[in-house]
Design an enzyme around this catalytic site. Structure first.
Site, PDB file in Angstrom:
ATOM      1  N   GLY A 230     -13.727  63.473  21.669  1.00 12.71           N
ATOM      2  CA  GLY A 230     -14.638  62.478  21.111  1.00 12.71           C
ATOM      3  C   GLY A 230     -13.841  61.293  20.615  1.00 12.71           C
ATOM      4  O   GLY A 230     -12.631  61.406  20.374  1.00 12.71           O
TER       5      GLY A 230
ATOM      6  N   GLN B  32     -11.846  53.870  15.767  1.00 12.78           N
ATOM      7  CA  GLN B  32     -10.506  54.438  16.027  1.00 12.78           C
ATOM      8  C   GLN B  32      -9.669  53.529  16.934  1.00 12.78           C
ATOM      9  O   GLN B  32      -8.455  53.677  17.002  1.00 12.78           O
ATOM     10  CB  GLN B  32     -10.617  55.843  16.639  1.00 12.78           C
ATOM     11  CG  GLN B  32     -11.192  56.869  15.648  1.00 12.78           C
ATOM     12  CD  GLN B  32     -11.293  58.238  16.269  1.00 12.78           C
ATOM     13  OE1 GLN B  32     -12.273  58.570  16.922  1.00 12.78           O
ATOM     14  NE2 GLN B  32     -10.266  59.055  16.072  1.00 12.78           N
TER      15      GLN B  32
ATOM     16  N   CYS C  36      -8.141  65.479  14.767  1.00 12.75           N
ATOM     17  CA  CYS C  36      -8.617  64.110  14.932  1.00 12.75           C
ATOM     18  C   CYS C  36      -7.503  63.290  15.549  1.00 12.75           C
ATOM     19  O   CYS C  36      -6.355  63.381  15.118  1.00 12.75           O
ATOM     20  CB  CYS C  36      -9.014  63.522  13.574  1.00 12.75           C
ATOM     21  SG  CYS C  36      -9.610  61.827  13.662  1.00 12.75           S
ATOM     22  N   LEU C  37      -7.850  62.460  16.520  1.00 10.26           N
ATOM     23  CA  LEU C  37      -6.840  61.615  17.167  1.00 10.26           C
ATOM     24  C   LEU C  37      -6.231  60.619  16.179  1.00 10.26           C
ATOM     25  O   LEU C  37      -5.124  60.143  16.394  1.00 10.26           O
ATOM     26  CB  LEU C  37      -7.456  60.872  18.360  1.00 10.26           C
ATOM     27  CG  LEU C  37      -7.898  61.783  19.523  1.00 10.26           C
ATOM     28  CD1 LEU C  37      -8.699  60.977  20.541  1.00 10.26           C
ATOM     29  CD2 LEU C  37      -6.698  62.458  20.178  1.00 10.26           C
TER      30      LEU C  37
ATOM     31  N   HIS D 281     -18.474  64.929  13.144  1.00 12.12           N
ATOM     32  CA  HIS D 281     -17.114  64.383  12.942  1.00 12.12           C
ATOM     33  C   HIS D 281     -17.088  62.897  13.332  1.00 12.12           C
ATOM     34  O   HIS D 281     -16.560  62.063  12.597  1.00 12.12           O
ATOM     35  CB  HIS D 281     -16.129  65.205  13.791  1.00 12.12           C
ATOM     36  CG  HIS D 281     -14.728  64.674  13.851  1.00 12.12           C
ATOM     37  ND1 HIS D 281     -13.645  65.352  13.314  1.00 12.12           N
ATOM     38  CD2 HIS D 281     -14.211  63.541  14.415  1.00 12.12           C
ATOM     39  CE1 HIS D 281     -12.540  64.638  13.533  1.00 12.12           C
ATOM     40  NE2 HIS D 281     -12.854  63.544  14.205  1.00 12.12           N
ATOM     41  N   GLU D 282     -17.689  62.588  14.480  1.00 11.68           N
ATOM     42  CA  GLU D 282     -17.689  61.187  14.949  1.00 11.68           C
ATOM     43  C   GLU D 282     -18.556  60.307  14.052  1.00 11.68           C
ATOM     44  O   GLU D 282     -18.202  59.152  13.774  1.00 11.68           O
ATOM     45  CB  GLU D 282     -18.180  61.087  16.395  1.00 11.68           C
ATOM     46  CG  GLU D 282     -17.401  61.896  17.419  1.00 11.68           C
ATOM     47  CD  GLU D 282     -15.911  61.712  17.393  1.00 11.68           C
ATOM     48  OE1 GLU D 282     -15.438  60.686  16.861  1.00 11.68           O
ATOM     49  OE2 GLU D 282     -15.205  62.609  17.877  1.00 11.68           O
TER      50      GLU D 282
ATOM     51  N   HIS E 249     -16.795  59.103  11.116  1.00 14.26           N
ATOM     52  CA  HIS E 249     -15.937  57.930  11.380  1.00 14.26           C
ATOM     53  C   HIS E 249     -16.721  56.634  11.168  1.00 14.26           C
ATOM     54  O   HIS E 249     -16.166  55.633  10.706  1.00 14.26           O
ATOM     55  CB  HIS E 249     -15.407  57.946  12.813  1.00 14.26           C
ATOM     56  CG  HIS E 249     -14.191  58.802  13.036  1.00 14.26           C
ATOM     57  ND1 HIS E 249     -12.994  58.579  12.397  1.00 14.26           N
ATOM     58  CD2 HIS E 249     -13.974  59.870  13.854  1.00 14.26           C
ATOM     59  CE1 HIS E 249     -12.091  59.476  12.815  1.00 14.26           C
ATOM     60  NE2 HIS E 249     -12.667  60.276  13.705  1.00 14.26           N
TER      61      HIS E 249
HETATM   62  O1  GNR Z   1     -10.300  65.622  20.095  1.00 13.06           O
HETATM   63  C1  GNR Z   1     -10.876  65.983  19.075  1.00 13.06           C
HETATM   64  N1  GNR Z   1     -11.065  67.294  18.838  1.00 13.06           N
HETATM   65  C2  GNR Z   1     -11.865  67.786  17.818  1.00 13.06           C
HETATM   66  C3  GNR Z   1     -11.763  69.119  17.500  1.00 13.06           C
HETATM   67  C4  GNR Z   1     -12.545  69.650  16.517  1.00 13.06           C
HETATM   68  C5  GNR Z   1     -13.440  68.865  15.850  1.00 13.06           C
HETATM   69  C6  GNR Z   1     -13.546  67.525  16.149  1.00 13.06           C
HETATM   70  C7  GNR Z   1     -12.771  66.986  17.123  1.00 13.06           C
HETATM   71  S1  GNR Z   1     -12.916  65.321  17.519  1.00 13.06           S
HETATM   72  C8  GNR Z   1     -11.322  64.968  18.091  1.00 13.06           C
HETATM   73  C9  GNR Z   1     -11.229  63.555  18.605  1.00 13.06           C
HETATM   74  C10 GNR Z   1     -11.446  62.594  17.461  1.00 13.06           C
HETATM   75  O2  GNR Z   1     -10.639  62.336  16.631  1.00 13.06           O
HETATM   76  N2  GNR Z   1     -12.629  62.051  17.375  1.00 13.06           N
HETATM   77  O3  GNR Z   1     -12.910  61.248  16.338  1.00 13.06           O
HETATM   78 NI    NI Z   2     -11.682  61.899  14.696  1.00  9.48          NI
END
Ligand code: GNR
Ligand code: NI
Length: 173
Positions: free
Chosen positions: A46, A51, A96-97, A138-139, A142
């Site tokens: 995601g 980001q 998270c990236l 999660h997104e 952000h």
């Molecule tokens: O790549 C991602 N893996 C992930 C694993 C568990 C819960 C959420 C994520 S999202 C993350 C990519 C990211 O940072 N998206 O904002």
């Molecule tokens: Ni993230």
């Protein structure tokens, strides 16, 4: 299409609240294309626009990447809203990236119903559970300037941020 640099914590721009999109046009689709390419390259499942430094309420996602040999299944969420969230929670070891190489066990509603605009600007609703529900929340965090580490205790969060700062300094030397 282009791969754009991903911003990492503790960069203050990740704390910005993203703004609603008023039109899903070709410019926005070009942004979504870049986001998807950047996400695939990372790789991640995601990505929120902030980001890559764009404070717009846009998310791309593809959960198929977790299964070898699955065909790609890109998803696009513009101006997403949660309409309902389950009382039941699910725990996932999130990454998270923008918080590279760090993970944390986060509790979130196990299922959500959401409304959003798709790649063509058409309104859609989705009932999500499992990883889709976790990733969508999660997104959407952000978009509010919230990272998964903000759900951890202060001591765990500070430890992670210190490691990120140290790793970045080491990489710059
Ligand atoms: O790549 C991602 N893996 C992930 C694993 C568990 C819960 C959420 C994520 S999202 C993350 C990519 C990211 O940072 N998206 O904002
Ligand atoms: Ni993230």
């Amino acid at each position: 299409m282009a791969i754009r640099p991903i911003i990492t914590a503790p960069d203050p721009s990740l704390k910005r609240v993203s703004e609603s999109v008023d039109q899903v046009d070709d410019d926005l689709r070009a942004l979504m294309d870049d986001m998807l390419e950047t996400m695939y390259d990372a790789p991640g499942i995601g990505l929120a626009a902030i980001q890559i430094g764009v404070p717009k309420r846009v998310i791309v996602m593809d959960l198929s990447l977790r299964e070898e040999g699955e065909p790609p299944e890109p998803r696009y969420f513009v101006n997403p809203e949660i309409l309902w969230a389950s009382e039941e929670l699910a725990t996932y070891n999130e990454g998270c990236l923008s918080v590279p190489e760090e993970f944390g066990e986060i509790d979130r509603p196990a299922a959500v119903k959401a409304r959003f605009l798709d790649y063509d600007g058409k309104q859609q609703e989705i009932d999500a559970d499992g990883l889709l529900a976790t990733c969508l929340q999660h997104e959407m965090d952000h978009l509010e300037g919230v990272l998964f580490i903000d759900h951890l205790s202060r001591i765990k969060r500070d430890m992670i941020v210190r490691r990120l700062v140290k790793a970045r300094k080491a990489a710059a030397e």
